[in-house]
Design a protein around this motif. Structure first.
Motif, mmCIF file in Angstrom:
data_model
loop_
_atom_site.group_PDB
_atom_site.id
_atom_site.type_symbol
_atom_site.label_atom_id
_atom_site.label_comp_id
_atom_site.label_asym_id
_atom_site.label_seq_id
_atom_site.Cartn_x
_atom_site.Cartn_y
_atom_site.Cartn_z
ATOM 1 N N PHE A 294 -34.276 20.516 31.894
ATOM 2 C CA PHE A 294 -34.016 21.770 30.604
ATOM 3 C C PHE A 294 -34.320 21.557 29.484
ATOM 4 N N LEU A 295 -34.262 19.754 29.222
ATOM 5 C CA LEU A 295 -33.954 19.305 27.656
ATOM 6 C C LEU A 295 -35.371 19.291 27.261
ATOM 7 N N GLN A 296 -35.923 19.565 28.508
ATOM 8 C CA GLN A 296 -37.532 18.786 28.704
ATOM 9 C C GLN A 296 -38.881 20.052 28.489
ATOM 10 N N GLY B 260 -24.975 37.041 27.262
ATOM 11 C CA GLY B 260 -26.696 37.421 27.639
ATOM 12 C C GLY B 260 -26.656 36.754 29.182
ATOM 13 N N TYR B 261 -27.632 37.378 30.236
ATOM 14 C CA TYR B 261 -28.538 36.367 30.841
ATOM 15 C C TYR B 261 -29.395 36.588 31.319
ATOM 16 N N GLY B 262 -30.397 35.101 32.009
ATOM 17 C CA GLY B 262 -31.749 35.530 31.552
ATOM 18 C C GLY B 262 -32.178 34.852 33.257
ATOM 19 N N HIS C 248 -24.417 27.922 17.442
ATOM 20 C CA HIS C 248 -25.772 27.228 18.632
ATOM 21 C C HIS C 248 -26.220 27.639 20.050
ATOM 22 N N THR C 249 -27.041 28.239 20.039
ATOM 23 C CA THR C 249 -27.369 28.704 21.169
ATOM 24 C C THR C 249 -27.090 28.037 22.574
ATOM 25 N N VAL C 250 -26.307 28.261 23.165
ATOM 26 C CA VAL C 250 -25.841 27.249 24.624
ATOM 27 C C VAL C 250 -26.154 28.273 25.974
ATOM 28 N N PHE C 251 -26.994 27.488 27.191
ATOM 29 C CA PHE C 251 -26.780 28.274 28.887
ATOM 30 C C PHE C 251 -26.370 27.838 29.339
ATOM 31 N N GLY C 252 -25.843 27.990 30.866
ATOM 32 C CA GLY C 252 -24.987 27.629 31.754
ATOM 33 C C GLY C 252 -25.108 28.295 32.777
ATOM 34 N N HIS C 253 -24.301 27.681 33.818
ATOM 35 C CA HIS C 253 -23.810 28.319 35.223
ATOM 36 C C HIS C 253 -23.347 28.070 35.316
ATOM 37 N N GLY C 254 -21.962 28.840 36.192
ATOM 38 C CA GLY C 254 -20.770 27.943 36.862
ATOM 39 C C GLY C 254 -20.924 28.512 38.488
ATOM 40 N N VAL D 144 -15.249 23.867 46.505
ATOM 41 C CA VAL D 144 -16.278 23.236 45.044
ATOM 42 C C VAL D 144 -15.991 24.676 44.502
ATOM 43 N N SER D 145 -15.648 23.761 42.561
ATOM 44 C CA SER D 145 -16.432 23.973 41.353
ATOM 45 C C SER D 145 -17.076 23.619 40.649
ATOM 46 N N SER D 146 -18.142 24.057 39.456
ATOM 47 C CA SER D 146 -18.726 23.103 39.264
ATOM 48 C C SER D 146 -19.239 23.972 38.359
ATOM 49 N N ALA D 147 -20.531 23.476 36.854
ATOM 50 C CA ALA D 147 -21.222 24.400 35.939
ATOM 51 C C ALA D 147 -21.897 23.138 35.558
ATOM 52 N N ILE D 148 -23.040 23.823 35.449
ATOM 53 C CA ILE D 148 -23.356 23.088 33.566
ATOM 54 C C ILE D 148 -23.206 24.172 32.563
ATOM 55 N N GLY D 149 -24.175 23.256 31.704
ATOM 56 C CA GLY D 149 -24.251 22.881 30.303
ATOM 57 C C GLY D 149 -25.368 22.592 29.293
ATOM 58 N N LEU D 150 -25.999 23.675 28.685
ATOM 59 C CA LEU D 150 -26.890 23.219 27.872
ATOM 60 C C LEU D 150 -27.341 23.285 26.239
ATOM 61 N N CYS D 151 -26.843 22.985 25.246
ATOM 62 C CA CYS D 151 -27.538 22.845 24.098
ATOM 63 C C CYS D 151 -28.952 22.357 23.736
ATOM 64 N N PRO D 152 -30.118 23.322 23.722
ATOM 65 C CA PRO D 152 -30.901 22.599 23.185
ATOM 66 C C PRO D 152 -31.555 22.392 21.871
ATOM 67 N N ASP D 153 -30.415 23.047 21.298
ATOM 68 C CA ASP D 153 -30.658 22.293 19.686
ATOM 69 C C ASP D 153 -30.187 21.006 19.222
#
Length: 458
Positions: A270-272, A298-300, A311-317, A323-332
């Motif tokens: 995602f960072l690439q 919003g949702y993509g 900062h713009t951030v993206f993620g999902h849980g 099971v409990s899980s999540a990812i998060g990303l801050c491209p900036d």
């Protein structure tokens, strides 16, 4: 990436508090940048009874974080000209009849949860496998072609049976695991592999070096470094390694299992901007915002999109049994985080947000909604009623001389008013949003809670 020592200590204290508050067995957190892991932190155990610690190779469930893998695969097929995002779903899945709709449900509607489907009762693997005579045969259902073929027929029949759709396709967001089940069948039939699980393994996981990840049910249960799964149920603690529990009949909504080490490789993709699997133009479609998911979020395609500290951030849980899980990303800032837990109900997305705050040099604290004025009396009165979904959610709003009460599954919830039509409900350390939806007559016909649209009972 260098993390502030004081803020890191605050973050660890925050996770320890969650571990205690939610009676969690184990929580694993990774922070990465484009060069690799910047930090790995482990709390608790992968096996509480034997006091076994977790590490970066311990297998956890991903639950709905799987949805980002599904959309990545669909976009890869679209880039190759094998799938048209603007095509009707029925082109690729004849079993889906688009019943009771005047406009077609398109592939991209499935990817953004806007297919006009009301929530339905979860279709799980065990009942279908029993009916087919496959249960207890030591068959990994994720890789079974007959099971995949029967599962899509069952899901399509359930969706086509909805006589009153939720508006037109594209009009409303309502979280739909069945939509992502249909996407997994498109991947199965258009991707050149026997099953969705086969496609993901060959075209996504192995090229990224994610050798300890997959959709299978049997390997993670037998793996010596697989996490034991924990869930409080009916006042008792369920302890299991059976990933079939509550699992969907179709794999694209939540079947993935992975490790912290493998997920670090996934986050770098995602960072690439999709390299090396997909071109940046197609990859950016995942992070566009196509519909409103939550207030200011919003949702993509398989990812939520919002802002954090400017900062713009993206993620999902994700959440399933154990099971409990999540990812998060801050491209900036070039930062990505992954949170994995082997306990149901842990607020993994809140931990991921706190980890991103840490990366931004902000205090890693839980989010709280600001206190706002109560809704106008007329709106409060209009909102009164019971709202339900076949998936099991139940919200009741009561109004009277003493004010408004909100009950979730019969339990009264602490709440705060947001903008008119928006409430925030508290559960232990987190807040969840509830939004009312009026019809053309300005009467409330539904509310959205937990991402799902709940119909108002007449």
């Amino acid at each position: 990436m260098t993390l502030d020592a004081r803020l890191s200590a605050l973050f660890e204290a925050y996770v320890e508090n969650i571990l205690d508050t939610y009676s969690a067995c184990g929580i694993a957190v990774a922070i990465v940048d484009q060069n690799g892991p910047a930090a790995e932190k482990f709390f608790g155990f992968r096996d509480r009874e034997q006091k076994l610690l977790m590490d970066r190779d311990t297998i956890f469930g991903l639950a709905s974080v799987t949805k980002s893998f599904t959309c990545l695969a669909i976009l890869r097929l679209a880039e190759q000209g094998k799938v048209d995002l603007d095509a009707p779903v029925s082109r690729y899945i004849p079993a889906f009849q688009n019943a009771h709709r005047t406009k077609p449900v398109l592939v991209r509607h499935l990817m953004s949860h806007t297919g006009s489907f009301w929530p339905v009762k979860r279709k799980t693997v065990e009942p279908l496998a029993r009916r087919m005579g496959l249960w207890g045969k030591n068959i990994d259902l994720a890789y079974s072609v007959p099971f995949s073929e029967e599962a899509v027929r069952e899901v399509c029949a359930g969706l086509d049976a909805q006589e009153t759709p939720l508006g037109n396709p594209g009009e409303y967001f309502s979280y739909s695991n069945d939509s992502f089940g249909l996407l997994s069948d498109i991947i199965r039939t258009q991707g050149g592999e026997e099953t969705y699980a086969d496609y993901l393994k060959k075209e996504i996981l192995l090229p990224l070096g994610m050798t300890r990840s997959g959709c299978g049910f049997l390997p993670p249960a037998a793996d010596p470094n697989g996490a034991v799964l924990y869930e409080e149920r009916d006042g008792r603690q369920l302890v299991t390694r059976d990933y079939h529990d509550s699992a969907f009949v179709m794999m694209g909504g939540g079947a993935m299992k992975s490790t912290l080490g493998d997920m670090e490789r996934y986050l770098r993709l995602f960072l690439q901007e999709g390299a090396p699997l997909i071109g940046s133009d197609f990859f950016r479609r995942m992070t566009n915002s196509y519909t409103s998911y939550r207030p200011a979020v919003g949702y993509g395609y398989g990812l939520a999109a919002g802002t954090l500290a400017g900062h713009t951030v993206f993620g999902h849980g994700g959440s399933l049994t154990g099971v409990s899980s999540a990812i998060g990303l801050c491209p900036d800032t070039g930062a990505g985080v992954c949170v994995l837990s082997n306990t149901t109900g842990v607020p993994a997305s809140s931990i991921a947000e706190a980890a991103l705050r840490l990366c931004l040099g902000e205090e890693p604290r839980p989010w709280e909604p600001p206190c706002q004025e109560p809704w106008p009396t007329k709106l409060q009165q209009k909102s009164a009623g019971r709202y339900v979904s076949l998936e099991g959610s139940d919200i009741e709003i009561q109004t009277g001389e003493t004010g408004m009460r909100v009950l979730s599954s019969g339990q009264e919830k602490e709440y705060r008013f947001g903008a008119p039509g928006v409430l925030y409900l508290k559960s232990k350390m987190t807040w969840s949003d509830l939004t009312l939806f009026p019809d053309s007559e300005e009467e409330i016909f539904a509310l959205r809670y937990g991402g799902r649209m709940l119909a108002r009972q007449k």
